[in-house]
Design a protein around this motif. Structure first.
Motif, mmCIF file in Angstrom:
data_model
loop_
_atom_site.group_PDB
_atom_site.id
_atom_site.type_symbol
_atom_site.label_atom_id
_atom_site.label_comp_id
_atom_site.label_asym_id
_atom_site.label_seq_id
_atom_site.Cartn_x
_atom_site.Cartn_y
_atom_site.Cartn_z
ATOM 1 N N ALA A 90 0.821 -1.210 0.000
ATOM 2 C CA ALA A 90 0.000 0.000 0.000
ATOM 3 C C ALA A 90 0.854 1.259 0.000
ATOM 4 O O ALA A 90 0.502 2.260 -0.637
ATOM 5 N N VAL A 91 1.985 1.215 0.697
ATOM 6 C CA VAL A 91 2.841 2.408 0.754
ATOM 7 C C VAL A 91 3.925 2.388 -0.318
ATOM 8 O O VAL A 91 4.452 3.444 -0.690
ATOM 9 N N GLY A 92 4.247 1.193 -0.830
ATOM 10 C CA GLY A 92 5.337 1.101 -1.804
ATOM 11 C C GLY A 92 4.917 0.933 -3.236
ATOM 12 O O GLY A 92 5.750 1.005 -4.144
ATOM 13 N N GLY A 93 3.631 0.670 -3.463
ATOM 14 C CA GLY A 93 3.156 0.510 -4.827
ATOM 15 C C GLY A 93 3.505 -0.856 -5.410
ATOM 16 O O GLY A 93 3.931 -1.782 -4.711
ATOM 17 N N GLY A 94 3.339 -0.966 -6.722
ATOM 18 C CA GLY A 94 3.539 -2.235 -7.414
ATOM 19 C C GLY A 94 4.927 -2.807 -7.286
ATOM 20 O O GLY A 94 5.107 -4.029 -7.243
ATOM 21 N N ARG A 95 5.938 -1.952 -7.212
ATOM 22 C CA ARG A 95 7.316 -2.451 -7.137
ATOM 23 C C ARG A 95 7.610 -3.115 -5.789
ATOM 24 O O ARG A 95 8.608 -3.803 -5.649
ATOM 25 N N SER A 109 10.836 -4.434 -4.216
ATOM 26 C CA SER A 109 11.743 -3.470 -3.610
ATOM 27 C C SER A 109 11.390 -3.254 -2.148
ATOM 28 O O SER A 109 10.334 -3.685 -1.677
ATOM 29 N N ASP A 110 12.282 -2.588 -1.434
ATOM 30 C CA ASP A 110 11.966 -2.268 -0.037
ATOM 31 C C ASP A 110 11.029 -1.056 0.005
ATOM 32 O O ASP A 110 10.890 -0.321 -0.972
ATOM 33 N N THR A 111 10.370 -0.904 1.120
ATOM 34 C CA THR A 111 9.432 0.195 1.318
ATOM 35 C C THR A 111 9.702 0.806 2.687
ATOM 36 O O THR A 111 10.566 0.331 3.445
ATOM 37 N N SER A 112 8.945 1.819 3.034
ATOM 38 C CA SER A 112 9.114 2.411 4.359
ATOM 39 C C SER A 112 8.753 1.408 5.452
ATOM 40 O O SER A 112 9.287 1.466 6.568
ATOM 41 N N VAL A 113 7.865 0.459 5.135
ATOM 42 C CA VAL A 113 7.498 -0.576 6.101
ATOM 43 C C VAL A 113 8.671 -1.517 6.343
ATOM 44 O O VAL A 113 9.029 -1.819 7.493
ATOM 45 N N THR A 114 9.296 -2.000 5.270
ATOM 46 C CA THR A 114 10.431 -2.914 5.446
ATOM 47 C C THR A 114 11.628 -2.202 6.056
ATOM 48 O O THR A 114 12.356 -2.786 6.859
ATOM 49 N N ARG A 115 11.849 -0.954 5.688
ATOM 50 C CA ARG A 115 12.984 -0.228 6.258
ATOM 51 C C ARG A 115 12.820 -0.046 7.765
ATOM 52 O O ARG A 115 13.787 -0.067 8.514
ATOM 53 N N ALA A 116 11.578 0.135 8.214
ATOM 54 C CA ALA A 116 11.342 0.356 9.639
ATOM 55 C C ALA A 116 11.400 -0.927 10.452
ATOM 56 O O ALA A 116 11.620 -0.873 11.665
ATOM 57 N N GLY A 117 11.210 -2.105 9.806
ATOM 58 C CA GLY A 117 11.110 -3.336 10.570
ATOM 59 C C GLY A 117 12.134 -4.404 10.274
ATOM 60 O O GLY A 117 12.212 -5.406 10.993
ATOM 61 N N ALA A 118 12.935 -4.240 9.214
ATOM 62 C CA ALA A 118 13.922 -5.263 8.864
ATOM 63 C C ALA A 118 15.086 -5.259 9.847
ATOM 64 O O ALA A 118 15.318 -4.282 10.566
ATOM 65 N N TYR A 150 10.131 -9.149 0.789
ATOM 66 C CA TYR A 150 10.452 -8.319 -0.362
ATOM 67 C C TYR A 150 9.781 -8.909 -1.604
ATOM 68 O O TYR A 150 10.387 -9.667 -2.362
ATOM 69 N N GLY A 151 8.529 -8.606 -1.780
ATOM 70 C CA GLY A 151 7.847 -9.003 -2.991
ATOM 71 C C GLY A 151 6.961 -10.221 -2.855
ATOM 72 O O GLY A 151 6.965 -10.947 -1.860
ATOM 73 N N LEU A 152 6.169 -10.433 -3.910
ATOM 74 C CA LEU A 152 5.168 -11.485 -3.931
ATOM 75 C C LEU A 152 5.800 -12.872 -3.920
ATOM 76 O O LEU A 152 5.331 -13.771 -3.203
ATOM 77 N N LEU A 153 6.843 -13.089 -4.715
ATOM 78 C CA LEU A 153 7.485 -14.401 -4.751
ATOM 79 C C LEU A 153 8.067 -14.758 -3.393
ATOM 80 O O LEU A 153 7.961 -15.911 -2.940
ATOM 81 N N HIS A 154 8.652 -13.793 -2.729
ATOM 82 C CA HIS A 154 9.264 -14.009 -1.420
ATOM 83 C C HIS A 154 8.221 -14.508 -0.415
ATOM 84 O O HIS A 154 8.424 -15.519 0.272
ATOM 85 N N ILE A 155 7.090 -13.825 -0.338
ATOM 86 C CA ILE A 155 6.092 -14.215 0.651
ATOM 87 C C ILE A 155 5.382 -15.510 0.257
ATOM 88 O O ILE A 155 5.042 -16.332 1.117
#
Length: 304
Positions: A90-95, A109-118, A150-155
Motif C-alpha cells: 500500500a505504501v510502496g506501490g507495485g514495485r 523493492s523495499d518500502t518504508s514498512v520494510t525499512r522500519a522493521g527489517a 520483499y515481494g510477492l514471490l518471497h512471501i
C-alpha cells in the motif's frame, strides 16, 4: 369407581412422561429425549455436562493441546504476514510486489514498512541523517523482520512452507508450543543476521523461522520414531538455495535452523513427569542466550 393413580416413575425433566429408564450415574428417571448413550446404559444431560467439565482435555505426545489439529496458530501467522505484505504494498506501490530487479525482476523493492522493521545493525538511511538499527535502540526489528517480505514471490514461497510445516508441527506440539517454537526460531535467525551481517545491510523474511521449522520437524519425527527420509532432502535443497542465490541471508537461515532445532529438542525430549517446567525453562534459556548475544553485538557496534 375411580382408577388408582399410576405409580410408574416419571422423567425428572418431563414430569408428564412415564419411564423405567434411569441415569446410570445419578439414578434419576429419564425419558428418551433426555437419554445420552454411555459406555454402560444411559446418562442424563446434567451428568453428561458434569463429565465433560471433569474430563481432562486431550494432549499430544509433547504435552500440547489437541486444539492444534485445527491449525489456528499457523493460519494466524500466515494472516499476519499477508497483512504486513499488504501494508508494504500500500505504501510502496507495485514495485513492492515485484519488478525491483532481483531474480529477473521477481523480487520486490523495499518500502518504508520494510525499512522500519527489517534487521539492520547500525546505519543511517542518508549521509547526514540519524542512525537507525538495533544498536540504535530499535530492538523490535528482531521480531518484526520475520513478518516482512520483499515481494510477492518471497512471501508466497515462505507462506507455502509455513502452511506445510506449520500445520504438522502445530498438531504435534499444540498451538502454544508451536507458536513459541516459531517465534524463538525467527528471533534466533534475526539475532544471527545481526551478529554476522554487515551493520548497514537489511534482512527480512519469515525464512528465519521456517528454517527452524524444517529442523524441528526432523527432531519431532525422530522422537516419535517416524520417517525423516522426505524431510532431509527438502532441508538440503533449501540450504543449497540459500548458499547459491545472492542476497539471501545465510546467517539468518542458519541461525533460525540452529535455534529451531534446539527449541524442538527441548520440547520433544523433556521428561514427561515435569515436561511443562523443563520446556519453559529450556526455551527461557535459549531466549536469554539470544538476548546476551544481542547485547554484546550492540556494545561492539557502539564501541563500548
Amino acid at each position: 369407581m375411580s382408577e388408582a393413580p399410576s405409580t410408574a416413575p416419571v422423567c425428572y425433566r418431563h414430569p408428564g412422561r412415564e419411564t423405567y429408564i434411569r441415569c446410570t450415574r445419578c439414578d434419576r428417571p429419564i425419558c428418551p429425549d433426555c437419554m445420552n448413550e454411555a459406555s454402560v446404559g444411559h446418562q442424563c444431560p446434567e451428568c453428561v455436562a458434569q463429565g465433560k467439565r471433569t474430563q481432562r482435555p486431550a494432549r499430544t505426545a509433547f504435552g500440547g493441546s489437541g486444539v492444534g489439529r485445527a491449525g489456528y496458530a499457523t493460519r494466524t501467522l500466515i494472516g499476519i504476514n499477508v497483512l504486513v505484505m499488504l501494508a508494504s504494498a500500500a505504501v510502496g506501490g507495485g514495485r513492492a510486489l515485484f519488478g525491483a530487479g532481483g531474480l529477473g525482476g521477481l523480487i520486490g523493492s523495499d518500502t518504508s514498512v520494510t525499512r522500519a522493521g527489517a534487521v539492520l545493525g547500525y546505519a543511517s538511511y542518508t549521509l547526514t541523517g540519524p542512525m537507525h538499527g538495533i544498536a540504535a535502540g530499535e530492538w523490535w526489528r528482531l521480531i518484526t523482520a520475520m513478518f516482512l517480505h520483499y515481494g510477492l514471490l518471497h512471501i508466497l514461497t515462505n507462506m507455502w512452507a509455513l502452511w506445510q510445516l506449520g500445520r504438522y508441527l502445530e498438531a504435534a506440539l499444540g498451538p502454544v508450543r508451536f507458536t513459541a517454537l516459531y517465534l524463538i526460531a525467527g528471533v534466533g535467525g534475526n539475532v544471527a543476521a545481526y551478529l554476522f551481517t554487515a551493520p548497514n545491510q537489511q534482512t527480512a523474511g519469515a525464512s528465519t523461522a521456517i528454517f527452524g521449522l524444517f529442523l524441528a520437524a526432523i527432531v519431532v519425527n525422530r522422537r516419535l520414531g517416524l520417517q525423516i527420509a522426505q524431510l532431509v532432502p527438502l532441508l538440503v535443497v533449501n540450504l543449497v538455495i540459500t548458499f547459491s542465490i545472492p542476497n539471501l541471508s545465510i546467517a539468518g537461515h542458519l541461525g533460525g535452523l540452529a535455534t529451531g532445532g534446539v527449541v524442538a529438542a527441548v520440547l520433544a525430549y523433556a521428561p514427561a513427569n515435569r515436561r511443562a517446567t523443563v520446556q519453559a525453562a529450556g526455551c527461557g534459556v535459549v531466549v536469554v542466550i539470544l538476548i546476551v548475544a544481542t547485547v554484546l553485538r550492540t556494545m561492539s557496534l557502539l564501541g563500548s
